[in-house]
Design an enzyme around this catalytic site. Sequence first.
Site, PDB file in Angstrom:
ATOM      1  N   ASP A  95       0.851  -1.188   0.000  1.00  0.00           N
ATOM      2  CA  ASP A  95       0.000   0.000   0.000  1.00  0.00           C
ATOM      3  C   ASP A  95       0.887   1.238   0.000  1.00  0.00           C
ATOM      4  OD1 ASP A  95      -2.136   1.624  -0.075  1.00  0.00           O
ATOM      5  OD2 ASP A  95      -3.005   0.991   1.820  1.00  0.00           O
ATOM      6  N   CYS A  98       0.434   4.771   1.870  1.00  0.00           N
ATOM      7  CA  CYS A  98      -0.637   4.731   2.855  1.00  0.00           C
ATOM      8  C   CYS A  98      -0.312   5.791   3.908  1.00  0.00           C
ATOM      9  CB  CYS A  98      -0.686   3.350   3.497  1.00  0.00           C
ATOM     10  SG  CYS A  98      -2.016   3.171   4.680  1.00  0.00           S
ATOM     11  N   GLU A 206     -12.417   8.940  10.511  1.00  0.00           N
ATOM     12  CA  GLU A 206     -12.920   9.157  11.868  1.00  0.00           C
ATOM     13  C   GLU A 206     -13.234  10.624  12.109  1.00  0.00           C
ATOM     14  OE1 GLU A 206     -10.779   5.588  14.495  1.00  0.00           O
ATOM     15  OE2 GLU A 206     -10.350   7.668  14.991  1.00  0.00           O
ATOM     16  N   HIS A 234      -7.498   7.717   7.004  1.00  0.00           N
ATOM     17  CA  HIS A 234      -6.363   6.788   6.864  1.00  0.00           C
ATOM     18  C   HIS A 234      -6.611   5.890   5.661  1.00  0.00           C
ATOM     19  CE1 HIS A 234      -4.202   2.923   8.375  1.00  0.00           C
ATOM     20  NE2 HIS A 234      -3.361   3.656   7.685  1.00  0.00           N
ATOM     21  N   ASN A 325       4.159   4.693   4.254  1.00  0.00           N
ATOM     22  CA  ASN A 325       4.765   3.595   3.483  1.00  0.00           C
ATOM     23  C   ASN A 325       5.458   4.216   2.266  1.00  0.00           C
ATOM     24  OD1 ASN A 325       3.649   1.686   5.150  1.00  0.00           O
ATOM     25  ND2 ASN A 325       2.254   0.831   3.638  1.00  0.00           N
ATOM     26  N   HIS A 399       3.856   4.943  13.586  1.00  0.00           N
ATOM     27  CA  HIS A 399       2.744   5.286  12.689  1.00  0.00           C
ATOM     28  C   HIS A 399       1.381   4.868  13.233  1.00  0.00           C
ATOM     29  CE1 HIS A 399       2.302   1.126  11.577  1.00  0.00           C
ATOM     30  NE2 HIS A 399       1.561   1.369  10.544  1.00  0.00           N
ATOM     31  N   GLY A 400       1.356   4.005  14.240  1.00  0.00           N
ATOM     32  CA  GLY A 400       0.059   3.559  14.733  1.00  0.00           C
ATOM     33  C   GLY A 400       0.232   2.710  15.971  1.00  0.00           C
TER      34      GLY A 400
END
Lengths: 476, 146
Positions: A95, A98, A206, A234, A325, A399-400
Amino acid sequence: MDRGQFTRLDEYAWRVEPFGAMRVPVIIYASERLIDDMDQKVFEQATNVATLPGIVKASYAMPDAHWGYGFPIGGVAAFDPLEDGVVSAGGVGFDISCGVRTLTTGLTRDDILPVQRQLADMLYYSVPAGVGSTGAIHLNNKEMDAMLSGGARWAVEQGYGHNEDLQRIEEQGCMSGAVPAEVSEHAKKRQRAEMGTLGSGNHYLEVQQVTDIYAPQAAQVFGLKTGDVLVSIHCGSRGLGHQIGTEFLKKMALAASEHGITLPDRELACAPINSAVGQSYLGAMRAGINCALANRQIITHLTRHAFSELLPHADLRLLYDVSHNTCKLEEHEVDGRKRRLFVHRKGATRAYGPGHPEVPDAYRAVGQPVLVGGTMGTASYILVGAAGSESLSFGSACHGAGRAMSRHQATRQWRGRELVDQLAERGILIRSPSTRGVAEEAPGAYKDVTAVIEATAAAGLAGKVARLEPLIVVKG
Amino acid sequence: MNSATQHIVARWEHFPHQADMGIRGVGVTLAEAYAMAARALTAIVTDPDTVLPRYEIPIEVHEVDDELLFVDFLNALIYEMATRNMLFTRVDVAINQHRVRAIAHGENVDVARHQPAVEVKGATYTELHVGQCEDGHWIAQCVVDV
């Protein structure tokens, strides 16, 4: 992972000295608990990356690192083209580009609550999400190439957004060096119906509320106050990026031996930057970055439209857009010398500190916004790039949350419908075409995002600015 | 077929990968292992039994070995799923000298009926293994990115 494999540099930095074919050490930034919980595969994959030609300084892993394919997710590695350095399709991932973008709305939680349900429905119907969803924009060949060259700039020229948006996107919304001719017809065909779509899996849109401010000065510069409502998106380069990744992974795996590269894992597929395959990939991958930037720009336009229907006084302004990415050519100082390096970030966010010329004028005094997505039931965070991050990680941060559990395990532990109901009781409205998809993305299937953020901040990669909690989640 | 392989029941399964998902096909022949893995691929998205065999899509791929061939085969299916907006309930597979000729049977995605969980981005070389076990049955497996 067993801590005994590492030399502990400080409370949040762990080093593996080079062994075997490793050219550089591995450095992982994490707390004791995060290290303990990391899969041993992170160790294997990070040490494998350290064997690749032309790697500079170290193979890094961020606090949210987990088992990927080839590179660990949360991996950062820089390569010098003057030292036979490589570019790796596996180091960018399927991806391509992303990323996350966050918008301020000019609204507070109290503005949203009376129309929360209608807004959730409006966003769900406005932004195509999930398997098989298609966008309203279908590009012909000429338009496709223009999009792949122009990125978000192309999207704004087509009427999807404002010129001011471009100042708040990495590369000002347009990745230079994209070569649409290097993108296969298969990849372009896969994208035909997918412009302006969210995708599925961990991708989301969101509506969030700011619950905590940790750094008032940076928060003020970013335009954030407690109680403010934000929107975060996202997603990535959709089918086009997936197809580019698929095709070049194979091309690079097959060509590695011709370039005299021994791959410890075929998934580490790479090619010298200064080779025909390497240059071809860079042209295609940069076009993939532009596809992702255009996609997030179109989704922003759809989101603005949905808000304007219900909340005409909403003013959705782009705070920032970061990709996690990527492989980008950047200048970094290494051992007192400036070098132009190809920095791979696979599930890692650029996190430039104060004064960096790539940081938009409006933010340069405090540093780059670093947008970190959490889960639908926990929290997301806005961080700011730290001054020391360049020397620690080539200016990179987490990143998360990072998955702690496989999708398979998650579906055995949770039911989607129950999760939706439980979250609704907590004031979080979920809209998704798939209850199984919701179960696979259960908050409990992820690491504790707060622990990741604390480790990122304590390691000096980025500073905490704000904590966000979801009010509405659109999942693919 | 020896006495051991006669008792093997063709099957598919998923195996865990932290971020993504592993798919595995098991069969009496290499072709059957590929076909079962194709069903495991669909099962990432939805229950394959909910997909009707309305249309037939031909797939043909050729590679230098059976492992690269397996990844190419899966990626060809993923491409057809993405561009035709389809799911496949069954794939009939024939393999000869590292060349797959297959017919994929399926229909267009019906969100209400299929409840598709996640789309598949691509097949990877991670945990890639294609081979025959001591008892004679064949396995074809890899991790796919979702």
